[in-house]
Design an enzyme around this catalytic site. Structure first.
Site, PDB file in Angstrom:
ATOM      1  N   SER A  49      -6.310   1.543   0.639  1.00  0.00           N
ATOM      2  CA  SER A  49      -7.189   0.437   0.264  1.00  0.00           C
ATOM      3  C   SER A  49      -7.301   0.284  -1.246  1.00  0.00           C
ATOM      4  CB  SER A  49      -8.587   0.658   0.863  1.00  0.00           C
ATOM      5  OG  SER A  49      -8.535   0.610   2.274  1.00  0.00           O
ATOM      6  N   ASP A  90      -9.359  -2.211   5.722  1.00  0.00           N
ATOM      7  CA  ASP A  90     -10.185  -1.416   6.634  1.00  0.00           C
ATOM      8  C   ASP A  90     -11.568  -2.052   6.744  1.00  0.00           C
ATOM      9  OD1 ASP A  90     -12.401   0.845   6.802  1.00  0.00           O
ATOM     10  OD2 ASP A  90     -10.616   1.587   7.831  1.00  0.00           O
ATOM     11  N   THR A 106      -8.087  -2.196  11.011  1.00  0.00           N
ATOM     12  CA  THR A 106      -7.707  -1.497   9.779  1.00  0.00           C
ATOM     13  C   THR A 106      -6.641  -2.203   8.954  1.00  0.00           C
ATOM     14  OG1 THR A 106      -6.264  -0.106  11.167  1.00  0.00           O
ATOM     15  CG2 THR A 106      -8.380   0.818  10.516  1.00  0.00           C
ATOM     16  N   ARG A 138     -14.868 -11.309  42.624  1.00  0.00           N
ATOM     17  CA  ARG A 138     -15.158 -10.035  43.292  1.00  0.00           C
ATOM     18  C   ARG A 138     -16.543 -10.056  43.928  1.00  0.00           C
ATOM     19  NH1 ARG A 138     -12.665  -5.488  45.316  1.00  0.00           N
ATOM     20  NH2 ARG A 138     -13.921  -3.611  44.978  1.00  0.00           N
ATOM     21  N   GLY A 170     -11.617  -0.637  38.889  1.00  0.00           N
ATOM     22  CA  GLY A 170     -10.284  -0.044  38.955  1.00  0.00           C
ATOM     23  C   GLY A 170      -9.185  -1.048  38.721  1.00  0.00           C
ATOM     24  N   THR A 230       0.834  -1.201   0.000  1.00  0.00           N
ATOM     25  CA  THR A 230       0.000   0.000   0.000  1.00  0.00           C
ATOM     26  C   THR A 230       0.865   1.245   0.000  1.00  0.00           C
ATOM     27  OG1 THR A 230      -0.149  -0.139   2.404  1.00  0.00           O
ATOM     28  CG2 THR A 230      -1.965  -1.071   1.136  1.00  0.00           C
ATOM     29  N   GLU A 264      -4.881  -5.436   6.928  1.00  0.00           N
ATOM     30  CA  GLU A 264      -5.471  -6.479   6.069  1.00  0.00           C
ATOM     31  C   GLU A 264      -6.843  -6.054   5.561  1.00  0.00           C
ATOM     32  OE1 GLU A 264      -4.418  -9.218   4.715  1.00  0.00           O
ATOM     33  OE2 GLU A 264      -2.443  -9.213   5.636  1.00  0.00           O
TER      34      GLU A 264
END
Length: 663
Positions: free
Chosen positions: A189, A448, A444, A336, A423, A183, A446
């Site tokens: 592209s 977009d 993006t 948690r 957190g 490219t 290989e």
């Protein structure tokens, strides 16, 4: 084995099309060579430096594809390297004359077939190399993908026996590390718009690869389209940059900094004529061009079709990243505890409906993607073996759609998983930040994702047109044969109100709902495009309907995912496991219907009472899946060495976390 302090790409694979400009190319630098992944029975004798790079002078030779003989100073083309991470920006771009496009590619393995298909013979092995290592370090997975799929795979698939004989062993054992260039700065592209040129010089039997900064006239030369070449860029022994080659680093990136990306420029780099990867087009010593394919567009399609394995690999790897993130978030959510009924122990945060809503549909989607990407790999293997045109078209569109859909979903899910861990999820040691940043480029490179979804939509419209011509439809689109007749009729007023659990969990209802939506979107966008073409032309009409087309493509891919998930559930031999998978499949299907309930309501496919029932059942299924959450993530079989997040450890997560931070 000799020790090297640092491995760097010695070859570039490149593709180009027009003339002039200085586009940046992505260029990975290589880490110290690991032990070869597989051993050859016979070690081939080491070629001399001059032979390996194809030139007596130690080889500053680039590969160019050019048409008829002409003055070497005339042809120029710019190419940008697409390997590893994202687009590099910078530099001016001027348009120059067209002639034969010159993709710069790396060397590849040797095969015995006229049209070699090593990926077809062992697709899972090839794809698992980057995927397995990508679970531990995405940068390492990308490096392996570039070396063995982009660089090596290009030589295998676009070259012929002479290229495989010369380069296979060196690529396989990392004697020939390489990169991939396809490219340019202004043609990310639009590969057919590349301007780096390969001009053939019949006096020396060489191609001249050029990236120029000034416009030039074509001089009457022929433009034979995009072709792939092997271009040595470093000395084989010293790794010094060869004459005529410029390499520039693209700097620090958002993520994936284990992969170095750079820009390439070629200044009259000469390479032997044999460095043209000539499976689909060849040039004789006297400058005569031959090809088994009659047109530039057909050659271009065949060339890019052989590179589809990269998209298959990215979709496959993205699912692996999603598994890691879902595993960490689910295990932490089970561990948690927070709040609870008065005077009773605190409850796991995964017992809260809001948390189930975040993670359980995601877990269901992960399983859905797992089965669908395995199907894609099987189809890719079939394509490499059969070369059937229908299978090739099917894999091309399906790989584009799944790569776009899965990577976009994973990118969003990584943020949701981070938030679900509060957190502690923000702590770097728990890996959500690095996973999110490293994976982000998957959307993006290989291709977009927005461009890839347009390819899917274009293929759907082509299938739609074929249906009315009485033509055959490829496998993935077979459902359109019935849907365009039955699904587009007025919905049955009775079934639109059915709200029983058995009906909503019936795979026939779920699949019909997905396919009905796709069929409606396809029929309506076809009408809109036909209408707008009369006043805006083809390009304007497509742009006017672009959002509609993207929604159509996503809807179709979701239909394929659900169909493959249902198939996997029905094939499961163990009754208990099949029951749990059915829960996941129902949750995936009904969650997707609920998230797009407006579409179904707008066409009266679902009555208000049925919509409410779907929502309630989705919440109940999330609650049921929560009961199997630990077993479902454990089934991914990811050892602690791979997850490497203290809060996602299988046992003693808190003690490991506090020990890590110094308590």
């Amino acid at each position: 084995m000799r020790k090297k302090e640092k491995e760097k790409p010695l070859y570039a694979a490149s593709a180009s099309s027009h003339s002039t400009s200085t586009p940046p190319l992505l260029l990975p630098r290589w880490i110290p060579r690991p032990r070869p992944l597989r051993r050859r029975r016979r070690r081939r004798r080491r070629r001399s430096t001059e032979e390996a790079i194809g030139g007596e002078r130690g080889g500053a030779r680039g590969v160019h594809a050019g048409p008829a003989p002409r003055d070497p100073d005339e042809g120029v083309r710019v190419l940008r390297v697409a390997a590893g991470a994202g687009d590099a920006r910078g530099g001016r771009h001027r348009r120059a004359p067209r002639d034969m496009h010159a993709p710069a590619l790396g060397a590849g393995p040797r095969g015995r077939d006229p049209a070699p298909q090593p990926h077809g013979r062992r697709p899972l092995r090839v794809l698992r190399r980057p995927r397995g290592r990508g679970r531990v370090d995405i940068s390492l997975g990308v490096k392996l993908g570039v070396q063995y799929s982009l660089w090596g795979g290009t030589v295998i698939n676009l070259g012929t026996e002479k290229h495989r004989e010369k380069y296979f062993d060196g690529i396989d054992n990392l004697d020939y590390p390489g990169c991939f260039a396809m490219t340019e700065l202004h043609h990310g592209s639009n590969v057919q718009g590349l301007q780096t040129t390969a001009t053939f010089d019949p006096l020396t039997d060489e191609f001249i690869i050029d990236t120029q900064m000034t416009e030039q006239s074509s001089g009457g030369s022929a433009d034979m389209g995009v072709h792939a070449f092997i271009v040595p860029i470093r000395d084989l022994k010293t790794h010094a940059v060869l004459p005529g080659i410029e390499i520039h680093d693209c700097g620090h990136k958002i993520g994936l900094n284990g992969v170095d990306n750079g820009a390439l420029r070629f200044r009259s780099v000469r390479i032997p004529r044999d460095n043209l990867l000539n499976r689909f087009g060849d040039l004789s010593k006297d400058g005569k061009y031959t090809s088994p394919l009659p047109t530039v567009n057909k050659r271009f399609a065949a060339t890019l079709g052989e590179l589809v394995g990269g998209r298959v690999g990215i979709a496959y790897t993205s699912v692996s990243v999603l598994k890691v993130a879902v595993t960490i978030a689910t295990r932490y959510s089970l561990l948690r505890h927070q709040f609870g009924p008065p005077k009773e122990p605190e409850v796991s945060i995964l017992d809260y409906q809001s948390h189930q809503h975040k993670l359980m549909p995601m877990l269901a989607s992960t399983y859905a993607f797992h089965f669908t990407t395995l199907y894609l790999v099987d189809k890719y293997s079939e394509m490499k073996k059969s070369h059937d045109d229908d299978v090739v078209a099917d894999v091309h569109a399906l790989s584009a759609g799944l790569k776009a859909y899965v990577t976009s979903y994973t990118a969003k899910s990584l943020s949701v998983c981070r938030e679900a861990c509060g957190g502690h999820g923000y702590a770097a040691v728990n890996r959500f930040g690095i996973l999110r940043n490293d994976h982000d480029i998957f959307q993006t490179f290989e291709g977009d994702n927005t461009v890839l979804l347009q390819q899917v939509a274009a293929d759907l419209l082509k299938q739609y047109k074929e249906k009315f011509k009485g033509g055959t439809l490829t496998v993935t689109w077979n459902y359109l044969r019935e849907s365009m007749a039955s699904y587009l009729s007025q919905p049955n007023p009775v079934t639109t109100r059915w709200e029983g659990t058995d009906h909503l969990r019936d795979p026939n209802f779920q699949l019909d709902a997905f396919r009905y939506r796709t069929s409606r979107l396809l029929q309506s966008v076809a009408v809109r495009i036909r209408k707008h073409t009369k006043t805006l032309g083809g390009f304007g009409a497509w742009n006017r309907c672009l959002n509609h087309l993207l929604t159509l493509a996503e809807s179709h891919i979701e239909s394929v995912i659900l169909a493959k998930f249902i198939d996997a559930v029905q094939r499961c031999p163990d009754e208990n496991t099949r029951g749990v998978l059915k829960l996941l499949c129902d949750l995936y299907a009904l969650d997707r219907i609920w998230k797009d309930i407006g579409t179904y309501r707008n066409v009266d496919y679902v009555a208000p009472n049925k919509a409410k029932a779907i929502h309630k059942l989705t919440e109940y299924l999330s609650f049921q899946v929560r009961g199997f959450a630990r077993e479902l993530v454990d089934a991914f079989d990811l050892p602690d060495l791979v997850t490497r997040a203290p809060i996602g450890m299988q046992s003693e997560a808190y003690s490991q976390y506090t020990q890590y931070i110094g308590f």
